[in-house]
Design a protein around this motif. Structure first.
Motif, PDB file in Angstrom:
ATOM      1  N   ASP B  61       9.253   2.793   4.517  1.00  0.00           N
ATOM      2  CA  ASP B  61       7.885   2.344   4.257  1.00  0.00           C
ATOM      3  C   ASP B  61       7.148   3.306   3.314  1.00  0.00           C
ATOM      4  OD1 ASP B  61       8.585   0.365   5.982  1.00  0.00           O
ATOM      5  OD2 ASP B  61       7.109   0.842   7.534  1.00  0.00           O
ATOM      6  N   ALA B  65       6.180   2.430  -0.684  1.00  0.00           N
ATOM      7  CA  ALA B  65       4.753   2.506  -1.045  1.00  0.00           C
ATOM      8  C   ALA B  65       4.551   3.430  -2.239  1.00  0.00           C
ATOM      9  CB  ALA B  65       3.930   2.993   0.147  1.00  0.00           C
ATOM     10  N   TYR B 118       2.720  -3.222   5.229  1.00  0.00           N
ATOM     11  CA  TYR B 118       1.790  -3.547   4.148  1.00  0.00           C
ATOM     12  C   TYR B 118       2.378  -4.550   3.161  1.00  0.00           C
ATOM     13  CZ  TYR B 118       4.916  -0.106   2.100  1.00  0.00           C
ATOM     14  OH  TYR B 118       6.045   0.567   1.693  1.00  0.00           O
ATOM     15  N   GLN B 121       0.147  -7.118   1.606  1.00  0.00           N
ATOM     16  CA  GLN B 121      -0.885  -6.493   0.764  1.00  0.00           C
ATOM     17  C   GLN B 121      -0.289  -6.040  -0.568  1.00  0.00           C
ATOM     18  OE1 GLN B 121      -3.288  -3.449   2.658  1.00  0.00           O
ATOM     19  NE2 GLN B 121      -3.893  -2.664   0.653  1.00  0.00           N
ATOM     20  N   MET B 122       0.923  -5.497  -0.511  1.00  0.00           N
ATOM     21  CA  MET B 122       1.587  -5.064  -1.744  1.00  0.00           C
ATOM     22  C   MET B 122       1.808  -6.269  -2.668  1.00  0.00           C
ATOM     23  SD  MET B 122       5.250  -3.129  -2.277  1.00  0.00           S
ATOM     24  CE  MET B 122       6.235  -4.627  -2.179  1.00  0.00           C
ATOM     25  N   ILE B 234      -2.889   1.539   2.016  1.00  0.00           N
ATOM     26  CA  ILE B 234      -1.485   1.944   1.968  1.00  0.00           C
ATOM     27  C   ILE B 234      -1.372   3.422   1.588  1.00  0.00           C
ATOM     28  CG2 ILE B 234       0.783   1.472   0.962  1.00  0.00           C
ATOM     29  CD1 ILE B 234      -0.254  -1.333   0.188  1.00  0.00           C
ATOM     30  N   ASP B 235      -2.102   3.830   0.536  1.00  0.00           N
ATOM     31  CA  ASP B 235      -2.033   5.229   0.095  1.00  0.00           C
ATOM     32  C   ASP B 235      -2.549   6.162   1.182  1.00  0.00           C
ATOM     33  OD1 ASP B 235      -1.500   5.010  -3.078  1.00  0.00           O
ATOM     34  OD2 ASP B 235      -2.847   3.413  -2.455  1.00  0.00           O
ATOM     35  N   TRP B 237      -2.541   5.602   4.384  1.00  0.00           N
ATOM     36  CA  TRP B 237      -1.550   5.608   5.472  1.00  0.00           C
ATOM     37  C   TRP B 237      -0.399   6.558   5.141  1.00  0.00           C
ATOM     38  CZ3 TRP B 237       3.614   4.123   5.286  1.00  0.00           C
ATOM     39  CH2 TRP B 237       4.275   4.071   6.533  1.00  0.00           C
TER      40      TRP B 237
END
Lengths: 86, 302
Positions: B61, B65, B118, B121-122, B234-235, B237
């Motif tokens: 993950d 990301a 994510y 979202q990505m 995301i970043d 996280w």
């Protein structure tokens, strides 16, 4: 009088930007400083409107004449600059 | 994900230019990189087999990301803007759907892993993030060491609108202002006078959709007395997965604020990056593409 960095998140612009203001600046002056880096560069001017300032996620704007030092804004906090009816 | 493109492309370009030594060197590096990439699957299988699925999932993950950000910046802008229109075979979004999403989904599920939390979202970012990065690298072109192709002629914009419906109402609105300044000789308005805020994870400016779809947002995090700024959940996280690894790094903006960049302005930042006049980036086509808008001003309203 103290230099104070804020993050400008200007309505309709695409990027967050660093803007140096002063603790004695009013919200209108801070809006003008932020507009300098967005309006007329990537955001179309809207001369019939004024630009109000609020904290990210907040519903209410700061009073236009409020000085930065009188608010709870922290250095490098993201502020939203929004076009509003004059 | 990024291995074949720079290495195979570089080797091919070098061979075409007659530099066979460099071509062989780069090809050799590429085969080595390929071997490294092959280790991933078996290493994950071993982790999962030995009861460490959660660790394997976390590694995957985080890696996807972080790679996505760089891939988006480099390949996204290259495919949809720098590649001449007649050579484009598919959009970056189409490429991501076909070659990354479909293949990675199969590989991850085959391994017994889940899709990253994510994932949706990505995929949503395929619609806008690289368009924002393109505007960033063109507008802040003095901070680069190469010339940036704008890729927004009237024909390019028609293509962008077809591939990304709504482009003209969002990114197009910001480009309209830039193009209007170029057409009317207001060059000073096409350059930055300050720094963009840089994500504390990707080191890339925090940016998203302008114009009618405006959705730009800071994703801050207070950690041990310091406020960090991120481009997305995301970043943020990723940072939280291993804060000790990332917490002390200072972005260019952090260094600027700490007084390490003097004079404290854009020129000081360029000097700090060792970019002298003559080396700094400019428009890759010397603004010749702007002529199309001078000839037919109505084109910009495409």
């Amino acid at each position: 009088m103290a230099l104070f960095p804020i993050i400008s998140n200007f309505q309709y612009d695409f990027v967050l930007q660093l803007v140096a203001v002063d603790t004695e600046n009013t919200m209108d002056e801070i809006a003008a400083a932020a507009a300098h880096h967005s309006v007329g560069r990537r955001v179309k001017p809207q001369p019939d409107k004024i630009i109000r300032v609020r904290q990210q996620g907040a519903k209410d704007f700061f009073p236009r004449q409020a000085k930065l030092a009188e608010t709870n804004i922290k250095p490098m906090e993201s502020l939203e600059f929004i076009f509003c009816e004059a | 994900m990024s291995n074949p493109q720079p290495f195979l492309g570089l080797a091919s370009d070098a061979a075409e230019a007659g530099d066979f030594t460099f071509s062989s060197l780069v090809s050799s590096i590429q085969t080595d990189e390929s071997r490294h990439a092959q280790i991933g699957g078996p290493a994950l299988q071993i982790l999962i087999k030995n009861g460490h699925k959660e660790k394997a999932q976390n590694l995957v993950d985080v890696a996807i990301a972080r790679t996505w950000r760089l891939f988006c910046l480099l390949t996204g802008t290259a495919m949809d803007y720098a590649t001449p229109l007649e050579h484009r075979k598919q959009s970056f979004k189409e490429f991501m759907q076909e070659w990354i999403v479909n293949q990675f989904e199969r590989s991850l599920l085959d391994l017994g892993l889940d899709l990253p939390w994510y994932w949706d979202q990505m995929i949503h970012e395929f619609d806008y993030q690289h368009h924002a990065y393109q505007m960033g690298i063109w507008f802040w072109r003095p901070t680069l060491w190469f010339n940036v192709a704008a890729g927004v002629t009237p024909d390019c914009r028609d293509w962008l609108e077809e591939k990304y419906p709504g482009w003209n109402d969002t990114f197009g609105q910001a480009w309209d202002v830039i193009i209007d300044n170029l057409v009317n000789g207001r060059m000073e308005k096409t350059y930055p006078e300050t720094l963009p805020i840089v994500c504390n994870m990707s080191q890339i400016p925090i940016c998203a959709i302008p114009g009618k779809g405006w959705n730009v947002k800071d994703y801050p995090l207070d950690y041990q007395g310091r406020t960090y700024h991120f481009n997305s959940e995301i970043d943020r996280w990723v940072f939280q997965q291993d804060p000790l690894r990332y917490r002390d790094h200072m972005t260019l903006v952090d260094r600027f604020l700490a007084g390490k960049i003097l004079p404290p302005d854009l020129m000081g930042a360029l000097q700090y990056m060792n970019l002298a006049p003559g080396e700094i980036g400019d428009d890759a086509h010397g603004y010749k593409w702007v002529d199309e808008y001078r000839r037919k001003p109505e084109a910009k309203a495409a």
